[in-house]
Design a protein around this motif. Sequence first.
Motif, PDB file in Angstrom:
ATOM      1  N   GLY A  38      54.024 171.967  91.330  1.00 56.68           N
ATOM      2  CA  GLY A  38      52.706 172.088  91.004  1.00 56.68           C
ATOM      3  C   GLY A  38      52.377 173.457  90.662  1.00 56.68           C
ATOM      4  N   HIS A  39      51.297 173.337  89.615  1.00 55.17           N
ATOM      5  CA  HIS A  39      50.950 174.531  88.983  1.00 55.17           C
ATOM      6  C   HIS A  39      49.600 175.102  89.726  1.00 55.17           C
ATOM      7  CE1 HIS A  39      48.919 177.291  86.049  1.00 55.17           C
ATOM      8  NE2 HIS A  39      50.016 177.750  85.749  1.00 55.17           N
ATOM      9  N   PHE A  40      49.376 176.288  89.676  1.00 57.63           N
ATOM     10  CA  PHE A  40      48.340 176.996  90.456  1.00 57.63           C
ATOM     11  C   PHE A  40      46.953 176.127  89.851  1.00 57.63           C
ATOM     12  CE2 PHE A  40      51.050 180.802  90.915  1.00 57.63           C
ATOM     13  CZ  PHE A  40      50.989 180.846  92.338  1.00 57.63           C
ATOM     14  N   GLY A  54      53.427 177.140  91.696  1.00 57.10           N
ATOM     15  CA  GLY A  54      53.634 178.476  91.004  1.00 57.10           C
ATOM     16  C   GLY A  54      53.138 178.630  89.584  1.00 57.10           C
ATOM     17  N   ASP A  55      53.305 179.672  89.048  1.00 57.42           N
ATOM     18  CA  ASP A  55      52.923 179.895  87.572  1.00 57.42           C
ATOM     19  C   ASP A  55      53.919 179.156  86.523  1.00 57.42           C
ATOM     20  OD1 ASP A  55      55.215 181.518  87.318  1.00 57.42           O
ATOM     21  OD2 ASP A  55      53.852 183.355  86.723  1.00 57.42           O
ATOM     22  N   SER A  56      53.589 179.113  85.030  1.00 60.72           N
ATOM     23  CA  SER A  56      54.338 178.622  84.296  1.00 60.72           C
ATOM     24  C   SER A  56      55.993 179.044  84.438  1.00 60.72           C
ATOM     25  CB  SER A  56      54.188 178.651  82.776  1.00 60.72           C
ATOM     26  OG  SER A  56      52.860 178.648  82.684  1.00 60.72           O
ATOM     27  N   PHE A  78      53.553 170.364  78.361  1.00 59.19           N
ATOM     28  CA  PHE A  78      54.544 171.225  77.912  1.00 59.19           C
ATOM     29  C   PHE A  78      55.439 171.560  78.956  1.00 59.19           C
ATOM     30  CE2 PHE A  78      51.109 174.242  78.844  1.00 59.19           C
ATOM     31  CZ  PHE A  78      51.736 175.230  79.497  1.00 59.19           C
ATOM     32  N   MET A  79      54.929 171.852  80.410  1.00 51.18           N
ATOM     33  CA  MET A  79      55.412 172.140  81.595  1.00 51.18           C
ATOM     34  C   MET A  79      56.642 171.016  81.829  1.00 51.18           C
ATOM     35  SD  MET A  79      52.502 173.532  83.829  1.00 51.18           S
ATOM     36  CE  MET A  79      51.646 175.168  83.467  1.00 51.18           C
ATOM     37  N   GLY A  80      56.276 169.679  81.667  1.00 50.76           N
ATOM     38  CA  GLY A  80      57.175 168.667  81.884  1.00 50.76           C
ATOM     39  C   GLY A  80      58.156 168.725  80.603  1.00 50.76           C
ATOM     40  N   SER A 126      57.421 182.647  71.096  1.00 53.73           N
ATOM     41  CA  SER A 126      56.387 181.699  71.556  1.00 53.73           C
ATOM     42  C   SER A 126      56.090 181.529  72.969  1.00 53.73           C
ATOM     43  CB  SER A 126      56.879 180.294  70.943  1.00 53.73           C
ATOM     44  OG  SER A 126      56.817 179.994  69.685  1.00 53.73           O
ATOM     45  N   TYR A 127      54.943 181.484  73.150  1.00 54.99           N
ATOM     46  CA  TYR A 127      54.147 181.355  74.521  1.00 54.99           C
ATOM     47  C   TYR A 127      54.639 179.819  75.008  1.00 54.99           C
ATOM     48  CZ  TYR A 127      50.454 181.916  78.039  1.00 54.99           C
ATOM     49  OH  TYR A 127      49.913 181.827  79.327  1.00 54.99           O
ATOM     50  N   VAL A 128      54.939 179.790  76.171  1.00 58.39           N
ATOM     51  CA  VAL A 128      55.571 178.514  76.815  1.00 58.39           C
ATOM     52  C   VAL A 128      54.517 177.280  76.635  1.00 58.39           C
ATOM     53  CG1 VAL A 128      54.644 178.831  79.142  1.00 58.39           C
ATOM     54  CG2 VAL A 128      56.729 177.672  78.766  1.00 58.39           C
ATOM     55  N   VAL A 189      39.676 176.596  77.918  1.00 62.23           N
ATOM     56  CA  VAL A 189      39.106 177.106  79.142  1.00 62.23           C
ATOM     57  C   VAL A 189      39.102 178.457  79.176  1.00 62.23           C
ATOM     58  CG1 VAL A 189      39.636 177.211  81.645  1.00 62.23           C
ATOM     59  CG2 VAL A 189      40.400 175.221  80.146  1.00 62.23           C
ATOM     60  N   HIS A 190      39.952 179.342  78.788  1.00 55.67           N
ATOM     61  CA  HIS A 190      39.861 180.790  78.873  1.00 55.67           C
ATOM     62  C   HIS A 190      39.019 181.180  77.785  1.00 55.67           C
ATOM     63  CE1 HIS A 190      43.248 179.942  81.610  1.00 55.67           C
ATOM     64  NE2 HIS A 190      42.748 181.010  82.302  1.00 55.67           N
ATOM     65  N   GLU A 191      38.811 180.781  76.710  1.00 50.64           N
ATOM     66  CA  GLU A 191      37.681 181.212  75.777  1.00 50.64           C
ATOM     67  C   GLU A 191      36.342 181.213  76.051  1.00 50.64           C
ATOM     68  OE1 GLU A 191      39.352 182.540  72.362  1.00 50.64           O
ATOM     69  OE2 GLU A 191      38.109 181.052  71.575  1.00 50.64           O
ATOM     70  N   PRO A 214      45.270 186.748  80.699  1.00 47.95           N
ATOM     71  CA  PRO A 214      45.378 187.399  79.130  1.00 47.95           C
ATOM     72  C   PRO A 214      44.905 186.177  78.158  1.00 47.95           C
ATOM     73  CG  PRO A 214      47.286 187.186  80.110  1.00 47.95           C
ATOM     74  CD  PRO A 214      46.680 186.777  81.096  1.00 47.95           C
ATOM     75  N   GLU A 215      44.725 184.835  78.627  1.00 44.48           N
ATOM     76  CA  GLU A 215      44.429 184.163  77.552  1.00 44.48           C
ATOM     77  C   GLU A 215      42.795 184.192  77.333  1.00 44.48           C
ATOM     78  OE1 GLU A 215      45.697 180.015  78.638  1.00 44.48           O
ATOM     79  OE2 GLU A 215      47.327 180.791  79.078  1.00 44.48           O
ATOM     80  N   CYS A 216      42.185 185.151  78.218  1.00 43.29           N
ATOM     81  CA  CYS A 216      40.645 185.337  77.864  1.00 43.29           C
ATOM     82  C   CYS A 216      40.471 186.076  76.657  1.00 43.29           C
ATOM     83  CB  CYS A 216      40.016 185.917  79.125  1.00 43.29           C
ATOM     84  SG  CYS A 216      40.056 184.946  80.531  1.00 43.29           S
ATOM     85  N   ALA A 228      46.518 189.676  84.161  1.00 43.15           N
ATOM     86  CA  ALA A 228      47.672 189.299  84.461  1.00 43.15           C
ATOM     87  C   ALA A 228      47.872 187.823  84.450  1.00 43.15           C
ATOM     88  CB  ALA A 228      48.302 189.779  85.782  1.00 43.15           C
ATOM     89  N   SER A 229      49.084 187.210  84.704  1.00 45.92           N
ATOM     90  CA  SER A 229      49.423 185.858  84.707  1.00 45.92           C
ATOM     91  C   SER A 229      48.725 185.241  86.342  1.00 45.92           C
ATOM     92  CB  SER A 229      50.852 185.396  84.802  1.00 45.92           C
ATOM     93  OG  SER A 229      51.490 186.221  85.588  1.00 45.92           O
ATOM     94  N   THR A 230      48.707 184.105  86.264  1.00 45.73           N
ATOM     95  CA  THR A 230      48.179 183.556  87.471  1.00 45.73           C
ATOM     96  C   THR A 230      48.960 184.224  88.730  1.00 45.73           C
ATOM     97  OG1 THR A 230      49.586 181.583  87.347  1.00 45.73           O
ATOM     98  CG2 THR A 230      47.286 181.311  86.670  1.00 45.73           C
TER      99      THR A 230
HETATM  100  P1  13P Z   1      50.496 180.971  84.078  1.00 42.58           P
HETATM  101  O1  13P Z   1      51.703 181.055  83.263  1.00 42.58           O
HETATM  102  O2  13P Z   1      49.666 182.278  83.931  1.00 42.58           O
HETATM  103  O3  13P Z   1      50.551 180.122  84.969  1.00 42.58           O
HETATM  104  O4  13P Z   1      49.543 180.415  82.823  1.00 42.58           O
HETATM  105  C1  13P Z   1      49.648 178.787  82.440  1.00 42.58           C
HETATM  106  C2  13P Z   1      48.447 178.647  81.804  1.00 42.58           C
HETATM  107  O5  13P Z   1      48.245 177.275  81.422  1.00 42.58           O
HETATM  108  C3  13P Z   1      47.256 179.408  81.704  1.00 42.58           C
HETATM  109  O6  13P Z   1      46.324 178.827  81.035  1.00 42.58           O
END
Ligand code: 13P
Length: 329
Positions: A38-40, A54-56, A78-80, A126-128, A189-191, A214-216, A228-230
Amino acid sequence: MKEEWLKNGYVTEPVDKSLDLKAEIDKLRKEKNAVILGHFYQSDEIQEIADFVGDSLALAQWAAKTDAKIIVMCGVHFMGETAKILCPDKKVLIPDLNAGCSLADSCPADRFAAFVAEHPDHQVISYVNTSAAVKAVTDVVVTSTNARQIVESFPEDAKLIFGPDRNLGNYINSITGRNMLLWDGACHVHEKFSVEKIVALKQQYPDAAILVHPECKGAVAKLADKVASTAGLLKYAMASEKKDFIVATESGILYEMRKNCPDKNFIPAPPEDSTCACNECNFMRLNTLEKLYNALKYEWPEVQVDPAVAAKAIRPIQRMLEISAQLGL
Ligand code: 13P
Ligand code: SF4
């Protein structure tokens, strides 16, 4: 497969309301040798039942090393895909196939491949948060946990493309002094976090630390005590002496923050265009306990990746995992 399931992208069988869903999910995962990742940003109840949250980066690392026969990815598509690329022989399920990502969607593979082809002297990071097809034209994948270190692992004069998140790319350029060419993508979401609303919250809680993903936008990141990341924000909050935290990322992370720091006060930063107090990712929140139960019961929907695409996409993902392991991440 039922026509209706295919049309909807998830199992539409009604779930018996009298069932103890958590107990049933637990039974099914044991019977079927399944692991629930599960993601956060998942709902509290999914985070409670998941084997790992956890995070990605952590999700990819767990997928790469699990012995389970089935991986249920409670996150977005994309995580799947990343899990499926790493584990082609396993069944990778996602509770709702519609759980996409606006950031991944802001980078169509054909346009990104054309952009890469226009810059043959550049290497591609590339970002995940990208489709498997984008990863297939990438040299190394990063997450927000390892982006800085992976960018810095390239020689200072290396010509680099970074996609798709312009905010993360700008942030990494600013802290590394690099001048990567950026793809113009963003997460909806972050924008949306508002500088004004965060400043107003800070006046209300003057001692609060401001935590920012950092996506903000850069203007929001400038307000931060920690970007930082989640997983990075959670770690910071756990180690900090502070009592109050204003959190500018998807509000699902507050579950883990409150669980780990019951005596601290976590305040979600609100989005600019709504009266809601917190900011949720509508894609992440498509996954529910009922859909998770049905996915495990019927072993559907499965995440599929074209094997020819997966054969190319696995290299930059493995490169990320190798560098992360060397760095102890
Ligand atoms: P994290 O890798 O920080 O968990 O971020 C994933 C994500 O989708 C952020 O929007
Ligand atoms: Fe994608 Fe943004 Fe949702 Fe993360 S929060 S999954 S980047 S849409």
